[in-house]
Motif scaffolding. Sequence first.
Motif, mmCIF file in Angstrom:
data_model
loop_
_atom_site.group_PDB
_atom_site.id
_atom_site.type_symbol
_atom_site.label_atom_id
_atom_site.label_comp_id
_atom_site.label_asym_id
_atom_site.label_seq_id
_atom_site.Cartn_x
_atom_site.Cartn_y
_atom_site.Cartn_z
ATOM 1 N N ALA A 1 -13.657 12.091 14.333
ATOM 2 C CA ALA A 1 -13.896 10.973 13.292
ATOM 3 C C ALA A 1 -13.628 9.749 13.709
ATOM 4 C CB ALA A 1 -13.283 11.479 11.954
ATOM 5 N N THR B 1 9.936 2.833 3.069
ATOM 6 C CA THR B 1 9.000 3.522 3.834
ATOM 7 C C THR B 1 9.930 4.527 4.295
ATOM 8 O OG1 THR B 1 7.757 1.529 4.321
ATOM 9 C CG2 THR B 1 7.852 3.413 5.965
ATOM 10 N N PRO C 1 -12.322 17.240 13.155
ATOM 11 C CA PRO C 1 -11.397 16.442 12.670
ATOM 12 C C PRO C 1 -11.124 15.280 13.584
ATOM 13 C CG PRO C 1 -10.392 18.510 12.132
ATOM 14 C CD PRO C 1 -11.620 18.809 12.916
ATOM 15 N N SER C 2 -10.927 15.613 14.912
ATOM 16 C CA SER C 2 -10.654 14.643 16.027
ATOM 17 C C SER C 2 -11.745 13.543 16.208
ATOM 18 C CB SER C 2 -10.185 15.123 17.150
ATOM 19 O OG SER C 2 -11.188 16.112 17.573
ATOM 20 N N PRO D 1 -10.188 6.150 10.100
ATOM 21 C CA PRO D 1 -10.301 5.227 8.690
ATOM 22 C C PRO D 1 -10.295 3.912 8.891
ATOM 23 C CG PRO D 1 -8.447 6.774 9.179
ATOM 24 C CD PRO D 1 -9.007 6.690 10.179
ATOM 25 N N ARG D 2 -11.018 3.160 8.140
ATOM 26 C CA ARG D 2 -10.393 1.804 7.937
ATOM 27 C C ARG D 2 -9.743 1.544 6.883
ATOM 28 N NH1 ARG D 2 -12.443 -1.238 11.661
ATOM 29 N NH2 ARG D 2 -11.818 -3.065 10.524
ATOM 30 N N PRO D 3 -8.488 1.318 6.897
ATOM 31 C CA PRO D 3 -7.851 1.080 5.747
ATOM 32 C C PRO D 3 -8.121 0.147 4.641
ATOM 33 C CG PRO D 3 -6.469 0.281 7.546
ATOM 34 C CD PRO D 3 -7.924 0.961 8.151
ATOM 35 N N ARG E 1 -7.490 15.692 7.890
ATOM 36 C CA ARG E 1 -6.217 16.223 7.992
ATOM 37 C C ARG E 1 -6.269 17.955 8.381
ATOM 38 N NH1 ARG E 1 -3.436 18.414 4.257
ATOM 39 N NH2 ARG E 1 -4.661 17.611 2.749
ATOM 40 N N ARG F 1 4.816 6.276 2.707
ATOM 41 C CA ARG F 1 4.512 5.148 3.607
ATOM 42 C C ARG F 1 4.235 3.913 2.957
ATOM 43 N NH1 ARG F 1 0.802 6.541 8.058
ATOM 44 N NH2 ARG F 1 -0.150 4.799 6.765
ATOM 45 N N LEU G 1 9.002 -2.303 1.704
ATOM 46 C CA LEU G 1 8.450 -1.943 2.737
ATOM 47 C C LEU G 1 9.877 -1.452 3.641
ATOM 48 C CD1 LEU G 1 6.098 -1.832 4.618
ATOM 49 C CD2 LEU G 1 6.792 -4.177 5.537
ATOM 50 N N ILE H 1 6.860 12.324 1.373
ATOM 51 C CA ILE H 1 7.265 11.086 2.414
ATOM 52 C C ILE H 1 6.655 9.763 1.833
ATOM 53 C CG2 ILE H 1 7.641 9.924 4.510
ATOM 54 C CD1 ILE H 1 8.051 13.005 5.504
ATOM 55 N N ARG I 1 -7.717 10.140 4.902
ATOM 56 C CA ARG I 1 -6.980 10.952 5.683
ATOM 57 C C ARG I 1 -6.834 12.440 5.154
ATOM 58 N NH1 ARG I 1 -1.294 9.000 6.355
ATOM 59 N NH2 ARG I 1 -0.330 11.156 5.698
ATOM 60 N N ASP J 1 2.900 -0.517 3.428
ATOM 61 C CA ASP J 1 2.108 -1.363 4.245
ATOM 62 C C ASP J 1 2.003 -2.468 3.304
ATOM 63 O OD1 ASP J 1 1.429 -1.817 6.581
ATOM 64 O OD2 ASP J 1 0.241 0.029 6.736
ATOM 65 N N PHE J 2 2.052 -3.492 3.946
ATOM 66 C CA PHE J 2 1.598 -4.825 3.148
ATOM 67 C C PHE J 2 -0.021 -4.753 3.096
ATOM 68 C CE2 PHE J 2 5.206 -7.264 5.030
ATOM 69 C CZ PHE J 2 5.947 -7.570 3.836
ATOM 70 N N TYR K 1 0.903 -1.356 0.013
ATOM 71 C CA TYR K 1 -0.012 0.009 -0.113
ATOM 72 C C TYR K 1 0.955 1.334 0.074
ATOM 73 C CZ TYR K 1 -3.952 2.719 1.489
ATOM 74 O OH TYR K 1 -5.174 3.762 1.599
#
Lengths: 991, 157
Positions: free
Chosen positions: B147, B67, B144-145, B150-152, B104, B77, B63, B75, B100, B79-80, B5
């Motif tokens: 929420a 990363t 924002p806080s 988020p489910r990835p 933000r 990031r 990875l 930058i 995200r 993820d598997f 990801y």
Amino acid sequence: MIDFGEFREVLGRVEKFCREEVVTLTLARTEPKSENEKLSRGGGRGRARVRLYSVSSVSVLSVCHAMFMDLVFIDGEWERYEDDREEGMKLVARRGHEGRGFTFVEWAKRGLKRRNLVTRASIHGFPITSSPAFKAATNPKPHAAASLRRKRKQMQSRGGHWHVFIPSSGTVRPYMTMSYPGQKRRYYDGSGGGGMGDDSFDARKRRRVDATPMNHEDRIEALILKLGDRSSQAPLESNLNALAGVLEQELSTSKAKIIRIVTDCALAIPEKITIYSTLVGLVNAKSFSFGQEFVESLSRTLKESLRDCAWEKARFVVRLMADSVNCNVITVGSFLQILDAFLDVLGQSGIPQARKDYFCYLILSNLPWVGSNVYAKKPEEIARYMRTISQYMSRGRKKQVSRLLRVWSMDKPHVQEELLSCLWAQICKLSEADNWQEKHILRPYVPFKSTLSAAVSHNLPLITVPPHEDKIVYPLPQVVFRLFDYTDCPDPGPVLPGAHSIERYLIEEELGFVMETYGKNRKDCAARMVEVGAQSKVPIEYMVVETVFAHMLRLPHAPRITLFYTSLLIDLCRLQPMVYPQVLAQATEMFFTRIDTMNVTSFQRLLRWFSVHLSNFQFRWAWDDWEMALSLPNHHPKRKFIQEVLVKCVRLSYHQRIMDTLPENFGPLAPSDTEFIFKYGVEDAGIPGTQACSSLITLIQEKASPEDVVNHLKGLPNPQEEEEGGKEFNPLQIDVFSQAILKLGAKTISHNAAAMAKFNPVFKEIAKTDDAKLRILKNVFDFWRNNSLKVYVCVDKLLKLRTVDCSAVANLVFSLAAEEDFTQVHLWELLNLALSRMNKHVARIEDELKEAKERVKKCEGEEDSDDSDREDAGGAKVKKEKQQEARDLEADVEKWEDQFERAQESQKNLFLIIFQRFIMILTEHIVRCDTDGVDFKTWWYHWTLGYLEQIFIEHHDEVFKFKNTLETLLFTPELDANILELFNNFVALRM
Amino acid sequence: MVDIYGRDFGISQYRDQHFKVYELFSQAGDVKRIVMGLDRFRKTPCGFCFVEYYTRSDAENALFYITGTRLDDRIIRCDFDAGFIEGRQYGRGKSGGQVRDEYRSDYDPGRGGFGKLVQQQRQMQQKTQGGGPGAGGISSGQAPSAAGGPRPHPLQR
């Protein structure tokens, strides 16, 4: 933060403090999830399991108090683990004096009693303290209290298990980011530099920690593994003493296991060998039989690793033995007998030099550990060793190391020494000038001298070195890579040890171990590398940079991919931003100055590193300093380096961006714009096929099937019709179709891949001969002439679809011999891509063949066992089926064998074609220069020969398989001496 | 087959992104394919992608070594991931982009300024300030806080 051993002590106090509440309390360790975690976290996370009759804030508080008594601060909270369906208390422990500015003294100053100080603890995210606010805090909101009551009830009905979850050495997370039950993992935005991925990774893993309690042996293993880690605050001596005490008590029950764990740890973490040998020495002083068994097991391990050709492992076993001599576990005499056995190998005849070299290295690389001890006890013995080795080094071996392994072709400014010769020189200096006193190795046994000298030492059983067999492959020779000497380091500061001082070898080796051990966690790796050699006062940043590059550029293969070293260097720069960027810039400057003599393979790796590095630092570079390259001739390595770096940078960013960072006068070196060149782009240019191509594009856009396209193409006339043999393929067809597909797929990789995959049948239909396939590739190359990456992507896709074969790619590369592009790196990337595809293909078929053979074996085995106990009618039927199955399997094997043979044949042919083409163009070049009366050693020659060398070196395993064919067919004595020399160098790799 | 990801190269208008990602990620191993993440509504890149390798070890390399490094000053990031399924290439945020990006609260020009919600709030604030005090406050439930995380991976198998 606090280590495992200490943690156990702390928990003992917990037990005392909550006696009424606690039923059992055990310290558990979860299994490390990965090799990496094993090493970086000292074997998983610690976890205390506290079984309480009931849970109340009181018990939480008493836990916290207990912790505080030991000056350990706790951040604690209740947590429910989703996967476990359990809840417990998670405590993050830190030592007090390194906390957030609180020290015991400070507390005392404020006149607070220790008992009144509870550090942060919370229940369900709400803080609790022992202050008057305590009651309010434990019940801050009705719903929280209700849910707590509910959970408590649930737990009680399940027998009242509560877990205190305590990461033993995990990093302390800021209080705010701690999660509380029900809170889901949040993304936090990437503002703080690297490593966010790591954190979120941890958080998720932590939740999945399983609940199995840690057994006794695991606990011992963790203690042994973590021994001597820098995370521990207690001095090494007291840790050693304590652990030796623990082990002594355990000896009666699990002696064998302890021996195994200690040996395994020492061999896996060779930089800690001296610590483990001291531990063994201390236990040996208490229990004679332990030492005896340890020595025997060590001798067994050595035998096994020599038998299994585990060369590095054997080296570490000998090192552990050597250091055990220092700890009075092994007698000097019996250890020297082992060395004698190795020394005998040097005198034997009829064995390859690589074998002798290995055993010589085995002795020499371990002498620094035991040298001074042996010198003190048996000076005449060590003198004898030195004499024998000196004889071997000066007379018994060929010193010339293969040119193929050298990163630099010149011996200036640093001599390109072979590893063994260099080590020999270092050892000579150690014995003569320094009296065997080195300054780097950590010797933890020195403070225990009196204890250890009272112990009884054991005799190592004699071992015989297993004899040489032809199939054994010995380690390849290595060339020591040198970049810096003492003049390169800043003047007031520590002095870099000379090339022949043993410290240089020892520190480089240790840095190598760190890179090996922490290969999967570059952050830890960088942090550890910086710490190496702290006691021996060297400019470690220079040694780190030199060693990283030595590994990155090592020939034939680097231990890891270039990307690892790239990101390691980036992390080093981030870790010490005042130090590493400067050293790296200095190193790059040196590379640039000496790049004329650099090996082409290393050149490419350097290129890859530098471009990614620049892209991580906004492409900022002082290009002006390299202005002199502008006046150099074409093909000059300096000029080429800049050109190729810029091309790579454009690939990682975009054209305008790079042009903006570049000084204006660098125009001639700047890469061209990355747009494609569509042959039929201009309507009225009068190129035949323009009309056909535009109609083909509309056809495809209207979702035509491959058959329609073939029909459409059939209408095109063949311009080669009149020529002889022109019937085989129609070049116009291929041009029109390839250009159309490329144009349609020009947007992204996915478009391109989809277009090529869909119309692959058309390609196959219109291009059946080798020439036709070459024509396709030529079209690709011309279309993306300005964008090397896209050529690569397209060729890769065509190879995967088997539209073109590997030899067609080779033909493409050599068909460009006369052109400017011929010396460009990306062209050779294509050739290496084709070769590695071919090698992978062969390897895959070989694997399949092996599997098929194994299946047959298994089936036969079953048959044999069945025969005896199944004689009745039903058995006969089963047997018949079995036989049928066996026949099928055998047919399978035959099929794979057939395929394997064919694949090998085509692999061989591919290499032969490539070598032949190389020989042709090189010979042609030399002859032409001779007739013109000019020196043939031009830069073109330099690059072409370099690329030939690269094929030898990168695929040396494969090429060695048909060395004899090459010798008889291609590299015959009639060949030009310069080319032949390269081949001889290659053969010399395995002497 | 393992997906990565890989994400984060900002909302850039350059269509060569695909190739940039290829250039960097192919250094970790043999790339099988790359699927760019798109805004659900506008079908424009929204800063994440799937990179698929042939072997797990190559994916691990990516990875471990990619990363935290940068590509085009963003930058990355990684993820598997369990594997790409059609439909997953679209952002799952309310406004079409990444989740995200919705919540933000910092200002990031490379990702199109503030997060979507903050942008909305600001717009409303500007409106209310311009139109007098009558328009009413902004619902704090949209902070924002507040929420849920988020489910990835909605389709994770």
